[in-house]
Design a protein around this motif. Structure first.
Motif, PDB file in Angstrom:
ATOM      1  N   ASP A 346       0.814  -1.207   0.000  1.00 48.33           N
ATOM      2  CA  ASP A 346       0.000   0.000   0.000  1.00 48.33           C
ATOM      3  C   ASP A 346       0.855   1.267   0.000  1.00 48.33           C
ATOM      4  O   ASP A 346       0.770   2.078  -0.911  1.00 48.33           O
ATOM      5  CB  ASP A 346      -0.982   0.027   1.184  1.00 48.33           C
ATOM      6  CG  ASP A 346      -1.969  -1.125   1.166  1.00 48.33           C
ATOM      7  OD1 ASP A 346      -2.231  -1.663   0.070  1.00 48.33           O
ATOM      8  OD2 ASP A 346      -2.457  -1.514   2.240  1.00 48.33           O
ATOM      9  N   LEU A 347       1.656   1.456   1.027  1.00 40.36           N
ATOM     10  CA  LEU A 347       2.393   2.709   1.220  1.00 40.36           C
ATOM     11  C   LEU A 347       3.675   2.761   0.396  1.00 40.36           C
ATOM     12  O   LEU A 347       4.342   1.740   0.181  1.00 40.36           O
ATOM     13  CB  LEU A 347       2.761   2.883   2.688  1.00 40.36           C
ATOM     14  CG  LEU A 347       1.625   2.858   3.708  1.00 40.36           C
ATOM     15  CD1 LEU A 347       2.191   2.951   5.109  1.00 40.36           C
ATOM     16  CD2 LEU A 347       0.645   3.990   3.452  1.00 40.36           C
ATOM     17  N   TYR A 348       4.036   3.972  -0.019  1.00 42.17           N
ATOM     18  CA  TYR A 348       5.290   4.177  -0.744  1.00 42.17           C
ATOM     19  C   TYR A 348       6.483   3.689   0.067  1.00 42.17           C
ATOM     20  O   TYR A 348       7.339   2.941  -0.436  1.00 42.17           O
ATOM     21  CB  TYR A 348       5.458   5.660  -1.083  1.00 42.17           C
ATOM     22  CG  TYR A 348       6.866   6.012  -1.506  1.00 42.17           C
ATOM     23  CD1 TYR A 348       7.316   5.705  -2.787  1.00 42.17           C
ATOM     24  CD2 TYR A 348       7.754   6.612  -0.604  1.00 42.17           C
ATOM     25  CE1 TYR A 348       8.621   5.998  -3.170  1.00 42.17           C
ATOM     26  CE2 TYR A 348       9.054   6.904  -0.979  1.00 42.17           C
ATOM     27  CZ  TYR A 348       9.479   6.595  -2.256  1.00 42.17           C
ATOM     28  OH  TYR A 348      10.776   6.874  -2.632  1.00 42.17           O
ATOM     29  N   GLU A 349       6.572   4.111   1.344  1.00 41.72           N
ATOM     30  CA  GLU A 349       7.750   3.801   2.146  1.00 41.72           C
ATOM     31  C   GLU A 349       7.931   2.293   2.326  1.00 41.72           C
ATOM     32  O   GLU A 349       9.055   1.776   2.239  1.00 41.72           O
ATOM     33  CB  GLU A 349       7.652   4.471   3.520  1.00 41.72           C
ATOM     34  CG  GLU A 349       7.606   5.982   3.466  1.00 41.72           C
ATOM     35  CD  GLU A 349       6.189   6.532   3.330  1.00 41.72           C
ATOM     36  OE1 GLU A 349       6.015   7.748   3.499  1.00 41.72           O
ATOM     37  OE2 GLU A 349       5.257   5.738   3.044  1.00 41.72           O
ATOM     38  N   SER A 350       6.841   1.588   2.576  1.00 42.54           N
ATOM     39  CA  SER A 350       6.926   0.147   2.775  1.00 42.54           C
ATOM     40  C   SER A 350       7.344  -0.557   1.493  1.00 42.54           C
ATOM     41  O   SER A 350       8.174  -1.482   1.507  1.00 42.54           O
ATOM     42  CB  SER A 350       5.572  -0.386   3.255  1.00 42.54           C
ATOM     43  OG  SER A 350       5.179   0.246   4.452  1.00 42.54           O
ATOM     44  N   THR A 351       6.769  -0.117   0.354  1.00 45.26           N
ATOM     45  CA  THR A 351       7.139  -0.707  -0.932  1.00 45.26           C
ATOM     46  C   THR A 351       8.600  -0.426  -1.251  1.00 45.26           C
ATOM     47  O   THR A 351       9.332  -1.300  -1.730  1.00 45.26           O
ATOM     48  CB  THR A 351       6.237  -0.142  -2.040  1.00 45.26           C
ATOM     49  OG1 THR A 351       4.864  -0.272  -1.654  1.00 45.26           O
ATOM     50  CG2 THR A 351       6.468  -0.869  -3.352  1.00 45.26           C
ATOM     51  N   ARG A 352       9.030   0.792  -0.996  1.00 48.51           N
ATOM     52  CA  ARG A 352      10.435   1.166  -1.223  1.00 48.51           C
ATOM     53  C   ARG A 352      11.369   0.266  -0.425  1.00 48.51           C
ATOM     54  O   ARG A 352      12.387  -0.224  -0.956  1.00 48.51           O
ATOM     55  CB  ARG A 352      10.643   2.629  -0.830  1.00 48.51           C
ATOM     56  CG  ARG A 352      12.084   3.130  -0.924  1.00 48.51           C
ATOM     57  CD  ARG A 352      12.266   4.339  -0.035  1.00 48.51           C
ATOM     58  NE  ARG A 352      11.991   4.029   1.367  1.00 48.51           N
ATOM     59  CZ  ARG A 352      11.677   4.947   2.289  1.00 48.51           C
ATOM     60  NH1 ARG A 352      11.590   6.224   1.961  1.00 48.51           N
ATOM     61  NH2 ARG A 352      11.455   4.571   3.550  1.00 48.51           N
ATOM     62  N   ASP A 353      11.054   0.044   0.851  1.00 54.01           N
ATOM     63  CA  ASP A 353      11.915  -0.783   1.693  1.00 54.01           C
ATOM     64  C   ASP A 353      12.019  -2.201   1.151  1.00 54.01           C
ATOM     65  O   ASP A 353      13.106  -2.795   1.112  1.00 54.01           O
ATOM     66  CB  ASP A 353      11.374  -0.819   3.123  1.00 54.01           C
ATOM     67  CG  ASP A 353      11.523   0.514   3.844  1.00 54.01           C
ATOM     68  OD1 ASP A 353      12.241   1.397   3.338  1.00 54.01           O
ATOM     69  OD2 ASP A 353      10.897   0.673   4.913  1.00 54.01           O
ATOM     70  N   VAL A 354      10.882  -2.756   0.734  1.00 53.71           N
ATOM     71  CA  VAL A 354      10.889  -4.122   0.200  1.00 53.71           C
ATOM     72  C   VAL A 354      11.730  -4.201  -1.065  1.00 53.71           C
ATOM     73  O   VAL A 354      12.580  -5.095  -1.222  1.00 53.71           O
ATOM     74  CB  VAL A 354       9.447  -4.596  -0.064  1.00 53.71           C
ATOM     75  CG1 VAL A 354       9.436  -5.855  -0.920  1.00 53.71           C
ATOM     76  CG2 VAL A 354       8.716  -4.832   1.246  1.00 53.71           C
ATOM     77  N   LEU A 355      11.528  -3.275  -2.006  1.00 53.48           N
ATOM     78  CA  LEU A 355      12.257  -3.322  -3.272  1.00 53.48           C
ATOM     79  C   LEU A 355      13.757  -3.097  -3.061  1.00 53.48           C
ATOM     80  O   LEU A 355      14.586  -3.714  -3.743  1.00 53.48           O
ATOM     81  CB  LEU A 355      11.692  -2.293  -4.236  1.00 53.48           C
ATOM     82  CG  LEU A 355      10.273  -2.567  -4.727  1.00 53.48           C
ATOM     83  CD1 LEU A 355       9.747  -1.383  -5.541  1.00 53.48           C
ATOM     84  CD2 LEU A 355      10.223  -3.840  -5.565  1.00 53.48           C
ATOM     85  N   THR A 356      14.104  -2.242  -2.109  1.00 50.71           N
ATOM     86  CA  THR A 356      15.522  -2.001  -1.817  1.00 50.71           C
ATOM     87  C   THR A 356      16.190  -3.269  -1.309  1.00 50.71           C
ATOM     88  O   THR A 356      17.300  -3.626  -1.736  1.00 50.71           O
ATOM     89  CB  THR A 356      15.664  -0.867  -0.792  1.00 50.71           C
ATOM     90  OG1 THR A 356      15.116   0.337  -1.332  1.00 50.71           O
ATOM     91  CG2 THR A 356      17.120  -0.636  -0.434  1.00 50.71           C
ATOM     92  N   LEU A 357      15.520  -3.971  -0.406  1.00 51.11           N
ATOM     93  CA  LEU A 357      16.094  -5.187   0.169  1.00 51.11           C
ATOM     94  C   LEU A 357      16.101  -6.344  -0.823  1.00 51.11           C
ATOM     95  O   LEU A 357      17.019  -7.168  -0.826  1.00 51.11           O
ATOM     96  CB  LEU A 357      15.321  -5.573   1.427  1.00 51.11           C
ATOM     97  CG  LEU A 357      15.502  -4.634   2.620  1.00 51.11           C
ATOM     98  CD1 LEU A 357      14.455  -4.898   3.688  1.00 51.11           C
ATOM     99  CD2 LEU A 357      16.912  -4.788   3.204  1.00 51.11           C
ATOM    100  N   LEU A 358      15.089  -6.404  -1.682  1.00 50.19           N
ATOM    101  CA  LEU A 358      15.018  -7.502  -2.642  1.00 50.19           C
ATOM    102  C   LEU A 358      15.909  -7.293  -3.856  1.00 50.19           C
ATOM    103  O   LEU A 358      16.205  -8.256  -4.581  1.00 50.19           O
ATOM    104  CB  LEU A 358      13.577  -7.691  -3.132  1.00 50.19           C
ATOM    105  CG  LEU A 358      12.551  -8.238  -2.154  1.00 50.19           C
ATOM    106  CD1 LEU A 358      11.220  -8.437  -2.864  1.00 50.19           C
ATOM    107  CD2 LEU A 358      13.016  -9.551  -1.522  1.00 50.19           C
TER     108      LEU A 358
END
Length: 415
Positions: A346-358
């Motif tokens: 949902d949120l930009y910040e949460s999606t950003r964190d996931v994509l950065t780590l993956l």
């Protein structure tokens, strides 16, 4: 009944009628005041409890709405409208089993109630029970007319697209827009179905109708105009329901690696993924709701109260912020690529964190499904924005495999 009692009853009824008129006119503060006045005179007035609960829900005040609708159902256990409203609220919060219970309670008392049949059909769609859902939509269509029929047809079209084919789905939404010419979502579904079969002029004509609906449909139109070239030029598949989109994504995730979901909540989509993945699956969620406000909802929306949902043995849940839990899972699987990830952040910040780590584990052939990629009022600011920034930063070459205006999904493979 004595004359003073009759007068009091008439006064209470008039007060409730005035509040309902204000509600219908969109004046929620006046409606709320009127319902509260009615309840001050009679705290057990079931209609006032139901309507006040609905008003709070429309104002984004979820906890107050739940409490009032629950009171309405306890005061009048056979009251069908309150039961449907309570089911709808639980459905929107993702508690589908509880929503199903309320809808079935309503249908036990009113077997032909279109709203209950339609909403239960939507619930069973998300519970991966497509056959039962289609039967409920058919039952609803036996009784629905006008705009109510248009709503059923619009909801039914997603499953028809998944299970029967685009021609039947297009017939459903064509009838829907005939019955409800201002139904922006149905017009967009029709436009995308036309675009997917190459009828671009007819698709543009449908989008022109959406444009005429004004500012309220602007974000929807922007989404549709973004999707159109994916379908026409890139050959993306037009998808229907959420579960159908996940099944499609897994069918195209051929490279070996991890299967992950970010945003589990009650676990309905994760169970569907696990049933189709053919391997162990990892699910990540705080289980305490969103960490910040989103679309007018307070922080904590979509919480399960910290309770982890029951899962099959081939699923492992990880409770906490993605940034805290995902590194440990990746470290436990050194070198493993990502086969598939369902990103329901949902949120930009949460999606950003996931994509950065993956990012170090995303390889050519990795498939990502985004659950809130399009169709929200500010869709460009959340999952879509996070992915576009990641693409620019990492130099990924994304291939849009499928998209659904109904479920807001996009299925993307890294080329």
């Amino acid at each position: 009944m004595s004359r003073p009692a009759l007068d009091r009853a008439a006064t209470a009824a008039d007060r409730l009628d005035r509040a309902l008129a204000a509600h219908a006119a969109g004046d929620l503060p006046a409606a709320t005041d009127g319902y509260r006045a009615a309840l001050a005179a009679d705290p057990a007035e079931a209609d006032a409890l139901n309507l006040l609960g609905l008003a709070h829900y429309q104002r984004g005040e979820v906890d107050a709405a739940l409490a009032l609708l629950d009171r309405a159902c306890r005061v009048a256990p056979d009251a069908v409208p309150a039961r449907i409203n309570l089911g709808t609220l639980h459905q929107d919060l993702g508690d589908l089993e509880r929503a199903e219970t309320h809808y079935r309670h309503a249908l036990a008392r009113a077997p032909d109630e279109v709203a209950a049949l339609n909403n239960l059909g939507n619930t069973l769609t998300d519970l991966d029970q497509a056959t039962a859902a289609l039967a409920l939509f058919d039952r609803a269509l036996d009784h629905a007319t006008g705009r109510a029929r248009a709503e059923v047809l619009y909801n039914q079209h997603a499953l028809l697209l998944d299970r029967v084919g685009p021609a039947v789905a297009e017939r459903a939404v064509t009838e829907a827009v005939t019955l409800a010419p201002d139904h922006a979502l149905a017009w967009i579904a029709l436009a995308m179905l036309r675009a997917a079969r190459g009828a671009t002029d007819a698709a543009d004509a449908a989008l022109a109708v959406v444009a005429e609906l004004g500012a309220s449909a602007a974000a929807l139109l922007d989404s549709a105009q973004t999707m159109r070239p994916w379908l026409v030029e890139d050959g993306a598949r037009l998808l229907g329901s959420t579960i159908g989109g996940l099944a499609f994504a897994l069918e195209h995730a051929h490279e070996p690696g991890l299967v992950l979901e970010f945003g589990v909540r009650f676990g309905h989509s994760l169970r569907a993924i696990a049933a189709r993945a053919g391997q162990h699956v990892h699910g990540f969620d705080t289980f305490t709701g969103l960490p910040r406000a989103w679309y007018g909802h307070a922080p904590g929306l979509y919480s399960t109260g910290g309770v982890l949902p029951a899962m099959p043995p081939d699923v492992t849940l990880h409770a906490g912020l993605f940034a805290d839990t995902l590194p440990g899972v990746l470290a436990a699987h050194p070198g493993a690529a990502v086969r598939f990830a369902n990103i329901d952040c949902d949120l930009y910040e949460s999606t950003r964190d996931v994509l950065t780590l993956l990012a170090p584990r995303l390889r050519p052939g990795s498939v990502l499904a985004f659950d809130e990629y399009l169709m929200n009022p500010d869709w460009r600011a959340d999952e879509y924005r996070a992915f576009q920034k990641a693409v620019a930063h990492h130099g990924w070459r994304p291939e849009i495999l499928g998209v659904s205006p109904f479920s807001k999904q996009a299925v993307i493979r890294l080329a």
